[in-house]
Design a protein around this motif. Structure first.
Motif, PDB file in Angstrom:
ATOM      1  N   PHE A 677       0.840  -1.202   0.000  1.00  0.00           N
ATOM      2  CA  PHE A 677       0.000   0.000   0.000  1.00  0.00           C
ATOM      3  C   PHE A 677       0.878   1.256   0.000  1.00  0.00           C
ATOM      4  O   PHE A 677       0.652   2.192  -0.761  1.00  0.00           O
ATOM      5  CB  PHE A 677      -0.938  -0.004   1.214  1.00  0.00           C
ATOM      6  CG  PHE A 677      -1.909   1.140   1.209  1.00  0.00           C
ATOM      7  CD1 PHE A 677      -3.020   1.141   0.371  1.00  0.00           C
ATOM      8  CD2 PHE A 677      -1.707   2.263   2.019  1.00  0.00           C
ATOM      9  CE1 PHE A 677      -3.903   2.202   0.338  1.00  0.00           C
ATOM     10  CE2 PHE A 677      -2.598   3.333   1.992  1.00  0.00           C
ATOM     11  CZ  PHE A 677      -3.695   3.298   1.155  1.00  0.00           C
ATOM     12  N   GLU A 678       1.912   1.248   0.881  1.00  0.00           N
ATOM     13  CA  GLU A 678       2.830   2.391   0.928  1.00  0.00           C
ATOM     14  C   GLU A 678       3.460   2.635  -0.440  1.00  0.00           C
ATOM     15  O   GLU A 678       3.566   3.767  -0.900  1.00  0.00           O
ATOM     16  CB  GLU A 678       3.948   2.138   1.960  1.00  0.00           C
ATOM     17  CG  GLU A 678       3.505   2.332   3.410  1.00  0.00           C
ATOM     18  CD  GLU A 678       3.192   3.799   3.752  1.00  0.00           C
ATOM     19  OE1 GLU A 678       3.813   4.698   3.148  1.00  0.00           O
ATOM     20  OE2 GLU A 678       2.317   4.042   4.607  1.00  0.00           O
ATOM     21  N   ASN A 679       3.890   1.537  -1.107  1.00  0.00           N
ATOM     22  CA  ASN A 679       4.509   1.678  -2.435  1.00  0.00           C
ATOM     23  C   ASN A 679       3.538   2.296  -3.428  1.00  0.00           C
ATOM     24  O   ASN A 679       3.895   3.154  -4.222  1.00  0.00           O
ATOM     25  CB  ASN A 679       4.931   0.305  -2.982  1.00  0.00           C
ATOM     26  CG  ASN A 679       6.228  -0.137  -2.339  1.00  0.00           C
ATOM     27  OD1 ASN A 679       6.989   0.703  -1.836  1.00  0.00           O
ATOM     28  ND2 ASN A 679       6.482  -1.435  -2.325  1.00  0.00           N
ATOM     29  N   PHE A 680       2.297   1.796  -3.361  1.00  0.00           N
ATOM     30  CA  PHE A 680       1.273   2.304  -4.275  1.00  0.00           C
ATOM     31  C   PHE A 680       1.071   3.808  -4.056  1.00  0.00           C
ATOM     32  O   PHE A 680       0.879   4.574  -5.002  1.00  0.00           O
ATOM     33  CB  PHE A 680      -0.042   1.547  -4.038  1.00  0.00           C
ATOM     34  CG  PHE A 680      -1.201   2.085  -4.830  1.00  0.00           C
ATOM     35  CD1 PHE A 680      -1.248   1.920  -6.203  1.00  0.00           C
ATOM     36  CD2 PHE A 680      -2.249   2.755  -4.210  1.00  0.00           C
ATOM     37  CE1 PHE A 680      -2.326   2.409  -6.956  1.00  0.00           C
ATOM     38  CE2 PHE A 680      -3.325   3.246  -4.947  1.00  0.00           C
ATOM     39  CZ  PHE A 680      -3.356   3.075  -6.319  1.00  0.00           C
ATOM     40  N   MET A 681       1.107   4.239  -2.780  1.00  0.00           N
ATOM     41  CA  MET A 681       0.832   5.645  -2.456  1.00  0.00           C
ATOM     42  C   MET A 681       2.041   6.551  -2.676  1.00  0.00           C
ATOM     43  O   MET A 681       1.939   7.764  -2.494  1.00  0.00           O
ATOM     44  CB  MET A 681       0.361   5.774  -1.000  1.00  0.00           C
ATOM     45  CG  MET A 681      -0.964   5.104  -0.695  1.00  0.00           C
ATOM     46  SD  MET A 681      -2.325   5.709  -1.691  1.00  0.00           S
ATOM     47  CE  MET A 681      -2.742   7.199  -0.816  1.00  0.00           C
ATOM     48  N   LEU A 682       3.179   5.948  -3.038  1.00  0.00           N
ATOM     49  CA  LEU A 682       4.419   6.730  -3.084  1.00  0.00           C
ATOM     50  C   LEU A 682       4.317   8.005  -3.931  1.00  0.00           C
ATOM     51  O   LEU A 682       4.686   9.091  -3.466  1.00  0.00           O
ATOM     52  CB  LEU A 682       5.575   5.839  -3.580  1.00  0.00           C
ATOM     53  CG  LEU A 682       6.958   6.376  -3.225  1.00  0.00           C
ATOM     54  CD1 LEU A 682       7.125   6.496  -1.714  1.00  0.00           C
ATOM     55  CD2 LEU A 682       8.044   5.471  -3.792  1.00  0.00           C
ATOM     56  N   TYR A 728      -9.080   0.673   4.425  1.00  0.00           N
ATOM     57  CA  TYR A 728      -9.412   2.061   4.747  1.00  0.00           C
ATOM     58  C   TYR A 728      -8.517   2.561   5.877  1.00  0.00           C
ATOM     59  O   TYR A 728      -8.066   3.707   5.881  1.00  0.00           O
ATOM     60  CB  TYR A 728     -10.888   2.179   5.134  1.00  0.00           C
ATOM     61  CG  TYR A 728     -11.300   3.611   5.388  1.00  0.00           C
ATOM     62  CD1 TYR A 728     -11.733   4.432   4.346  1.00  0.00           C
ATOM     63  CD2 TYR A 728     -11.212   4.175   6.653  1.00  0.00           C
ATOM     64  CE1 TYR A 728     -12.064   5.752   4.564  1.00  0.00           C
ATOM     65  CE2 TYR A 728     -11.540   5.497   6.876  1.00  0.00           C
ATOM     66  CZ  TYR A 728     -11.964   6.278   5.832  1.00  0.00           C
ATOM     67  OH  TYR A 728     -12.286   7.596   6.044  1.00  0.00           O
ATOM     68  N   THR A 729      -8.249   1.674   6.859  1.00  0.00           N
ATOM     69  CA  THR A 729      -7.391   2.072   7.987  1.00  0.00           C
ATOM     70  C   THR A 729      -6.000   2.441   7.474  1.00  0.00           C
ATOM     71  O   THR A 729      -5.383   3.394   7.951  1.00  0.00           O
ATOM     72  CB  THR A 729      -7.305   0.922   9.013  1.00  0.00           C
ATOM     73  OG1 THR A 729      -8.645   0.523   9.330  1.00  0.00           O
ATOM     74  CG2 THR A 729      -6.616   1.375  10.284  1.00  0.00           C
ATOM     75  N   MET A 730      -5.502   1.697   6.483  1.00  0.00           N
ATOM     76  CA  MET A 730      -4.183   2.041   5.924  1.00  0.00           C
ATOM     77  C   MET A 730      -4.201   3.464   5.363  1.00  0.00           C
ATOM     78  O   MET A 730      -3.256   4.236   5.556  1.00  0.00           O
ATOM     79  CB  MET A 730      -3.815   1.066   4.798  1.00  0.00           C
ATOM     80  CG  MET A 730      -3.513  -0.344   5.249  1.00  0.00           C
ATOM     81  SD  MET A 730      -3.034  -1.297   3.780  1.00  0.00           S
ATOM     82  CE  MET A 730      -3.352  -2.959   4.329  1.00  0.00           C
ATOM     83  N   LEU A 731      -5.279   3.797   4.660  1.00  0.00           N
ATOM     84  CA  LEU A 731      -5.367   5.142   4.071  1.00  0.00           C
ATOM     85  C   LEU A 731      -5.428   6.186   5.183  1.00  0.00           C
ATOM     86  O   LEU A 731      -4.774   7.231   5.112  1.00  0.00           O
ATOM     87  CB  LEU A 731      -6.617   5.245   3.186  1.00  0.00           C
ATOM     88  CG  LEU A 731      -6.840   6.612   2.529  1.00  0.00           C
ATOM     89  CD1 LEU A 731      -5.720   6.915   1.537  1.00  0.00           C
ATOM     90  CD2 LEU A 731      -8.171   6.680   1.803  1.00  0.00           C
ATOM     91  N   PHE A 732      -6.194   5.898   6.230  1.00  0.00           N
ATOM     92  CA  PHE A 732      -6.330   6.861   7.330  1.00  0.00           C
ATOM     93  C   PHE A 732      -4.965   7.098   7.985  1.00  0.00           C
ATOM     94  O   PHE A 732      -4.563   8.240   8.231  1.00  0.00           O
ATOM     95  CB  PHE A 732      -7.343   6.345   8.360  1.00  0.00           C
ATOM     96  CG  PHE A 732      -7.557   7.323   9.492  1.00  0.00           C
ATOM     97  CD1 PHE A 732      -8.445   8.381   9.327  1.00  0.00           C
ATOM     98  CD2 PHE A 732      -6.854   7.228  10.682  1.00  0.00           C
ATOM     99  CE1 PHE A 732      -8.624   9.314  10.348  1.00  0.00           C
ATOM    100  CE2 PHE A 732      -7.033   8.149  11.701  1.00  0.00           C
ATOM    101  CZ  PHE A 732      -7.927   9.198  11.536  1.00  0.00           C
TER     102      PHE A 732
END
Length: 1048
Positions: A677-682, A728-732
Motif C-alpha cells: 500500500f505504501e509503495n502504491f501511495m508513493l 481504509y485504515t491504511m489510508l487513514f
C-alpha cells in the motif's frame, strides 16, 4: 389615449422588441408590478380599448391570463364578465394580429377549464362555450377562424397538466370534457373540413389556407388528447398508442374519414399537407382493441392504400416537414400492426418495395432530413425483429430488402465523411453526436442480422479496401493531411459497424458460421489498433480512437468472460491471424491498449475518459500491464496526471475515475500488506511532501493549488474504492495527521475558489462515508473521533470564511457558496448517521468540536433563503436528510436554539412537506415526526412527575414553551398534511402518515376545527363519506405514540 396608457405602450415595446437588456429588465419589473396591483383588471381593459399597438393588447391578454389562473380564483361573476367581454371584443375586431387573438382565446380557454364544474343559478355556467362558438361559425371567414381557434385552444388547455394544481382535479375536468364535448368537436371539425374540400370558398386563398390550418390543428388536438390520463411523455414517440374511446368507433370505421385526410394531403400546400399527415400518424396509432379482426384488416388496408398513393406521387414529400411526418407515419404502421397482418394486405409486395426504395433513397440523401432516418430504421428494425414470429404462408420479402437497407446505410455513411470535410456550409460530422449514432447503429444491428453473410462480406471488402488506402497514404512521400483525415473518418465508421455487429450477437441465437465471420471482422480491427499505435506519439485521430474503444467494449461484452465456451469460432480465425487463442490473451491486448492510451493520449479528454470507463468495466486480471500501472502511476508515464499550465483545472476530473479503477486493481491482492500500500501511495506521498514544502517556504500559490486539486481528486478515487476496514485504515494512517492539515490550510486560504474547495470538501465527504462498515475502527482506536474532529474543523473553517463573502449575486450564489454548503451538509450527515462516533463523549470531556460543527450548520443555514433551499436540488437533498439525522438523535441541540432559528427550521420543514422531490418531503415528514414525538413524550412525562425525572425536563420545557407561544406552526403543518392526503395524489403516503398522529394528539381542538372545515368544503353528496373516513381514522386510537397505535 391617456398618458398612462401610452407609457405602458412604450414599456411593451421595450419588453417585446427592445434590444437593450437593461431597458427590457426595467420594463419587465414595472409590468410585473402591474400584474400584482389591484388595478390590473381596469388597466387591461384600458389597454384593450385604447391601445394602439398589438403589443399593448398582447400584454393585456397575458395579464388577464395570469389573473384568471391564480390559485385563489376571482369571483365567479367577474370571470363571466371577463369571458363575455373578450368574446365580444374579438367578435367586434376580427382583424386583430393573430398572436393577440391567440392570447385572448387562451384566456377564455383557461376560464372555461378552471370553472368547468362551477354552478351559478343551477347552471354549469362555463360549459355553454360551444353555443358561443356556433355564433362565430355563422359569421365571416375571420369570425369562422376565431370560432375554430377557440375550440382548438380549449381542447389543448383541457389536456395541459398544470403541476401546481392537484392532478386529480385536472383528470376530473379532462375526463368530463372528453365525455361531454370532445367527440362532437372532432365530428364538427371533420364535417367542416369536408365542406372546405368540396367547394372552394370564394375569398382569397390566404384566408382559406388559414382556416384549413386551424381546422387541422383542431383535429390534431382532439387526437392528441390524453384520453386515459397516462400523460404519455411527448418525447417517447415510439410507444404511442392512441387510446380512442369506444364510442368513437363509428367515426373510425367510416372509410370516408381516412380518405378525407389522404385527400387533404394531396390537395393542400406543403405546410398544411404536413398537418394532414400528423393527423394520419394519430389515426395509424389507434389502439388495436377498438376494432374486431376483420375491421382492423380493412382499416389497415385503407392505410396501406394511402401509403401507396403517396409513394407513387412522391412530389409532396419534397418539403422536409412533410417528409418527416411521413417517416413517422411509416414507423407507426409497424408499432400498431403485426408483420403477419401487414403481409396479408393485398398490395403488400408492391408497398414494401416502394418503402424499401424510399428508405434507400433517403439514406443516400442523408443531408435532406437527417432526423427522419430514425423513424425509417425503427420501421425496418421492428419488421426484421418480427420475422421469427410470422405464421402466415405469404412471403414477407424482408430477406430481399433488409440487406439492401443495411448496405445503403453503410455506404452512405462512408460517403458522408468526404462530404462533411469538403462541404462549404460547415456541415456537422454525425460522429460528433455519438448518442444519435449509437441509437441508429442499434437499430441497424437488428436489420443487419437478416442475411448476415451479405453484410459481413460487404464490411470485410470495404474494410480491406480502406485500410490498404490508408497504409498507402501513410507511406507515400506527399502525405496529404486531408486525404488521411477522410480515410480515418471512414475507418472510424467501419470500426463502429464492426463493434455494432459483434455486440449484436447476443440478441440472436448465433451459429458457428456467424461467429467465424465476427472473427474475420474483429481481426481487422485488432490489426488496425496496431497500425494506429505504431504512429504514436506523432499523430492520433480522436474519432478512430473512440470507435476502437467502443468496439473493444462490445467485443468484451460478447466474447470475453464466463458466458462463452472458449471453443467459440471467433478465436479460431484470431489464432491464425494474430496468435490470440482465448479471452485471457484478449485481455492482455485490452490492457496494453489502455496503457498506451493513458500514456500517449493524455491531452485528449474524451479518449482518456472512455479509456478509464473501459478500465473500470474490465474483469480484474493478473497481467503485466496492470503491474506496470500500479507501480508507475506518475505524470512521467501518464501525462494526464500532470499539473502543467496547459491543462485547465476542470481537466483534472478524470483522475478520480482513474484512481478508483487502479485501486480496485490493487485491492485484488492487497490483503493486509501495508508495504505494498505504501509503495502504491508513493507518488502521492511525494506530491504531498512538495506541497508541504511550498506551504512552508516562499509559497508559489498557483502550483500548490493545482497539485492539491489533483491530489484531492486522486484521493477521492482511492477512498471510494477502499471499502474494507483494513484497507481504509491504511489510508487513514497515511493521511492523518500531517496531510490532512495541509487540506485544512488550503480551505482556509482559498475558500472563495470553488475549483479548489469543491474537490477537497468532496474528499472529506467521501472520507466520512461508512460504506460497508469500513469506518468501524478497533475498540482501542480513537480514529473515528479524530476523523470527525478534522471534518468538524474543516466545515467550521469553510462555513465561517464563506459567510464573510457577504451577499452574492444570483448567478454567483450557487457556485461560490451554496454548492460548498451542500457538500458540507452531506459530509456532516454521513458522520452523524455513520455510527462510528459516540457524540456524548465530546460534552463529557469538554471537547467543543461537536458543538462547533452544529453551530456552523445553523450559521450557514441562516445565510440561505428558504426559496434557495428548495430551488437548488443538491442543496435540498443534503439539507433535509441532515435535518432528519439531527432531529432523530440530537433534539437537545434543537431545543437549545433561539426562537428565530427554530422558526426558520420549522418553516423550512413546512415548505418542504409539499415539495415534488420525495427525498425532501419524506425527510421533512420524518423530522417533523421526531420533533412532535419528543414534545409529546415530554408532556406525557410532565403529567406523571415522579421524584426522579424533575431535573431532566428543561430541554423539553423550552420546546414546550416555544410551541405554546407559536401554536400556528404545528397547526399549519397538520393542515398541509391533511390537505395532501385528501386532495393530492400523494406519492409517499406512509411517510406523510407518520407525524400525523402526534400532531393530532397535540392539537385535538384544532384537529376537530380542521376536520369540520374540510368536510364543509365538500359538495353535500360527499360530506357523509368524508365524515365517515375521519371517524374510521380515529377509531380505537389511544393517547400514545407506540408503534402499534401509530399503525392503526
Amino acid at each position: 389615449v391617456s398618458d398612462h396608457t401610452s407609457k405602458l405602450e412604450v414599456l411593451c415595446n421595450h419588453l417585446y422588441e427592445g434590444t437593450d437588456l437593461a431597458q427590457r429588465l426595467q420594463a419587465e419589473k414595472v409590468l410585473l408590478e402591474l400584474i400584482n396591483s389591484p388595478e390590473c383588471l381596469s388597466q387591461c381593459q384600458l389597454l384593450l380599448e385604447q391601445g394602439t399597438t398589438s403589443y399593448a393588447q398582447l400584454l393585456a391578454a397575458t395579464c388577464l391570463s395570469k389573473l384568471v389562473s391564480r390559485a385563489s380564483p376571482l369571483p365567479i361573476e367577474q370571470r363571466i364578465d371577463i369571458r363575455n367581454y373578450i368574446l365580444n371584443y374579438v367578435a367586434s375586431q376580427p382583424k386583430l394580429a393573430p398572436f393577440v387573438i391567440q392570447a385572448l382565446v387562451q384566456v377564455i380557454a383557461k376560464i372555461t377549464k378552471l370553472g368547468w364544474f362551477e354552478v351559478l343559478k343551477d347552471q354549469l355556467i362555463f360549459r355553454d362555450i360551444t353555443a358561443d362558438v356556433k355564433k362565430f361559425l355563422q359569421g365571416t371567414v375571420d369570425h369562422y377562424i376565431i370560432g375554430v381557434m377557440i375550440l382548438s385552444e380549449l381542447t389543448q388547455e383541457m389536456n395541459l397538466v398544470d403541476y401546481s394544481r392537484p392532478s386529480a382535479k385536472h383528470r376530473k375536468i379532462a375526463t368530463s370534457f372528453r365525455d361531454t364535448s370532445l367527440k362532437d368537436i372532432l365530428m364538427l371539425a371533420c364535417s367542416l373540413l369536408k365542406e372546405l374540400l368540396a367547394k372552394p370558398l370564394t375569398i382569397q386563398d390566404r384566408q382559406q389556407e388559414s382556416l384549413a390550418m386551424h381546422l387541422l390543428k383542431l383535429v390534431l388536438n382532439c387526437l392528441n388528447f390524453d384520453f386515459i390520463g397516462n400523460s404519455a411523455d411527448e418525447s417517447a414517440d415510439d410507444l404511442c398508442t392512441v387510446q380512442i374511446p369506444t364510442n368513437w368507433r363509428t367515426i373510425f370505421l367510416e372509410p370516408g374519414t381516412l380518405d378525407l385526410f389522404f385527400d387533404l394531403y394531396h390537395s393542400l400546400p406543403p405546410m398544411l399537407s404536413q398537418l394532414a399527415l400528423s393527423c394520419l400518424v394519430q389515426f395509424a396509432s389507434t389502439r388495436r382493441s377498438l376494432f374486431s379482426n376483420p375491421e382492423r384488416a380493412k382499416y389497415l388496408g385503407n392505410l396501406i392504400k394511402g401509403v401507396k398513393q403517396i409513394l407513387e406521387n412522391p412530389q409532396g414529400l419534397s418539403d422536409p416537414g412533410t417528409y418527416h411526418e411521413f417517416c413517422r407515419f411509416l414507423a407507426r404502421l409497424k408499432t400498431n400492426y403485426q408483420l403477419g397482418e401487414l403481409v396479408m394486405v393485398t398490395d403488400y409486395p408492391e408497398v414494401i418495395r416502394l418503402i424499401a426504395n424510399f428508405t434507400i433513397t433517403s439514406l443516400q440523401h442523408w443531408e435532406f432530413a437527417p432526423n427522419s432516418v430514425h423513424y425509417l430504421l425503427t420501421l425496418w428494425q421492428r419488421m426484421v425483429a418480427s420475422v421469427p414470429f410470422v405464421k402466415t404462408a405469404e412471403p414477407h420479402l424482408l430477406d430481399t430488402y433488409a440487406p439492401e437497407i443495411t448496405k445503403a446505410y453503410i455506404t452512405s455513411r462512408l460517403d458522408l465523411v468526404t462530404f462533411c470535410l469538403y462541404s462549404r456550409d460547415g456541415l456537422e460530422d454525425p460522429l460528433d453526436d455519438t448518442a444519435t449514432v449509437f441509437q441508429q447503429l442499434e437499430q441497424l444491428c437488428t436489420v443487419s442480422r437478416c442475411e448476415y453473410e451479405k453484410t459481413c462480406t460487404l464490411l470485410v471488402q470495404l474494410f480491406d479496401q480502406n485500410a490498404q488506402n490508408y497504409q498507402k497514404l501513410l507511406h507515400s512521400s506527399s502525405r496529404n493531411p486531408l486525404e488521411i483525415t477522410v480515410q480515418e473518418g471512414r475507418l472510424a465508421w467501419l470500426v463502429y459497424f464492426v463493434g455494432t455487429f459483434v455486440g449484436g450477437r447476443l440478441t440472436y441465437t448465433s451459429t458457428d458460421e456467424h461467429d467465424a465471420m465476427d472473427g474475420e471482422l474483429s481481426c481487422r480491427v485488432f490489426q488496425l489498433i496496431s497500425l494506429m499505435d505504431a504512429q504514436l506519439p506523432q499523430s492520433s485521430n480522436e474519432k478512430v480512437e473512440l470507435a476502437i474503444l467502443w468496439f473493444l467494449d462490445q467485443f468484451r461484452k460478447t466474447y470475453v468472460g464466463d458466458q462463452l465456451q472458449h471453443t467459440s469460432k471467433v478465436y479460431a480465425r484470431m489464432t491464425e491471424v494474430l496468435g490470440i487463442t482465448d479471452d485471457n490473451q484478449v485481455l492482455e491486448t485490452f490492457m496494453t491498449k489502455i496503457v498506451t492510451n493513458l500514456k500517449y493520449r493524455g491531452r485528449c479528454e474524451p479518449v482518456i475518459l472512455r479509456t478509464l470507463q473501459f478500465l473500470n468495466d474490465l474483469s480484474l486480471v493478473k497481467i503485466e500491464a496492470v503491474k506496470f500501472m500500479l507501480q508507475n502511476h506518475t505524470s512521467k508515464h501518464f501525462p494526464f496526471l500532470g499539473i502543467s499550465d496547459n491543462y485547465s483545472l476542470s481537466d483534472l476530473r478524470c483522475r478520480t475515475m482513474f484512481y478508483t479503477a487502479l485501486t480496485r486493481l490493487l485491492m485484488v491482492d492487497l490483503g493486509e500488506d501495508e508495504d505494498e500500500f505504501e509503495n502504491f501511495m508513493l507518488p502521492l506521498t511525494v506530491s504531498f511532501e512538495s506541497v508541504t514544502q511550498i506551504f512552508n517556504s516562499s509559497f508559489e500559490q498557483e502550483e500548490a493549488k493545482r497539485m492539491l486539486i489533483g491530489l484531492a481528486r486522486d484521493l477521492r478515487g482511492i477512498a471510494f474504492a477502499l471499502n474494507t476496514k483494513t484497507s481504509y485504515t491504511m489510508l487513514f494512517d497515511w493521511i492523518y495527521p500531517a496531510y490532512i492539515s495541509v487540506l485544512q490550510r488550503a480551505i482556509e486560504l482559498w475558500y472563495q475558489e470553488p475549483a479548489c474547495t469543491t474537490p477537497i470538501l468532496k474528499l472529506m465527504a467521501e472520507f466520512m462515508q461508512n460504506r460497508s462498515q469500513r469506518l468501524n475502527f478497533d475498540v482501542s482506536s480513537p480514529n473515528g473521533i479524530l476523523l470527525f474532529r478534522e471534518a468538524s474543523k474543516m466545515i467550521c473553517t469553510y462555513g465561517n470564511q464563506i459567510l464573510s463573502l457577504g451577499t452574492l449575486s444570483k448567478d454567483q450564489v450557487y457556485p461560490l457558496k451554496l454548492k460548498g454548503i451542500s457538500i458540507c451538509y452531506s459530509a456532516l450527515k454521513s458522520a452523524l448517521c455513520g455510527n462510528y462516533v459516540s457524540f456524548g463523549v465530546f460534552k463529557l470531556y469538554g471537547d467543543n468540536h461537536f458543538d462547533n460543527v452544529l453551530q456552523a450548520f445553523v450559521k450557514m443555514l441562516l445565510s440561505v433563503s428558504h426559496s434557495d433551499l428548495l430551488q437548488y436540488r443538491k442543496l435540498s437533498q443534503s439539507y433535509y436528510p441532515l435535518l432528519e439525522c439531527v432531529t432523530q438523535d440530537h433534539m437537545s441541540f434543537i431545543t437549545s436554539l433561539e426562537p428565530r432559528v427554530l422558526i426558520y427550521i420549522l418553516t423550512s420543514i413546512s415548505e418542504g412537506l409539499t415539495a415534488i422531490d420525495t427525498i425532501v418531503s419524506s425527510s421533512c415528514c420524518a423530522s417533523l415526526d421526531y420533533i412532535v414525538t419528543y414534545l409529546f413524550k415530554h408532556i406525557a412525562k410532565e403529567g406523571k412527575k415522579t421524584l426522579r425525572c424533575r431535573e431532566i425536563s428543561q430541554d423539553g420545557q423550552r420546546l414546550f414553551n416555544f410551541m405554546q407561544q407559536n401554536p400556528e406552526v404545528l397547526q399549519q403543518m397538520m393542515s398541509i398534511l391533511m390537505n395532501t392526503i385528501i386532495f393530492e395524489d400523494c406519492r409517499n403516503q406512509w411517510s406523510v402518515s407518520r407525524p400525523l398522529l402526534g400532531l393530532i394528539l397535540l392539537n385535538e381542538k384544532y384537529f376537530s376545527e380542521l376536520r369540520a372545515t374540510l368536510i364543509n368544503s365538500q359538495p353535500d353528496s360527499k360530506r357523509e363519506v368524508l365524515d365517515q373516513c375521519f371517524r374510521n381514522l380515529m377509531e380505537g386510537v389511544e393517547q400514545n405514540l407506540l408503534v402499534k397505535n401509530r399503525d392503526r
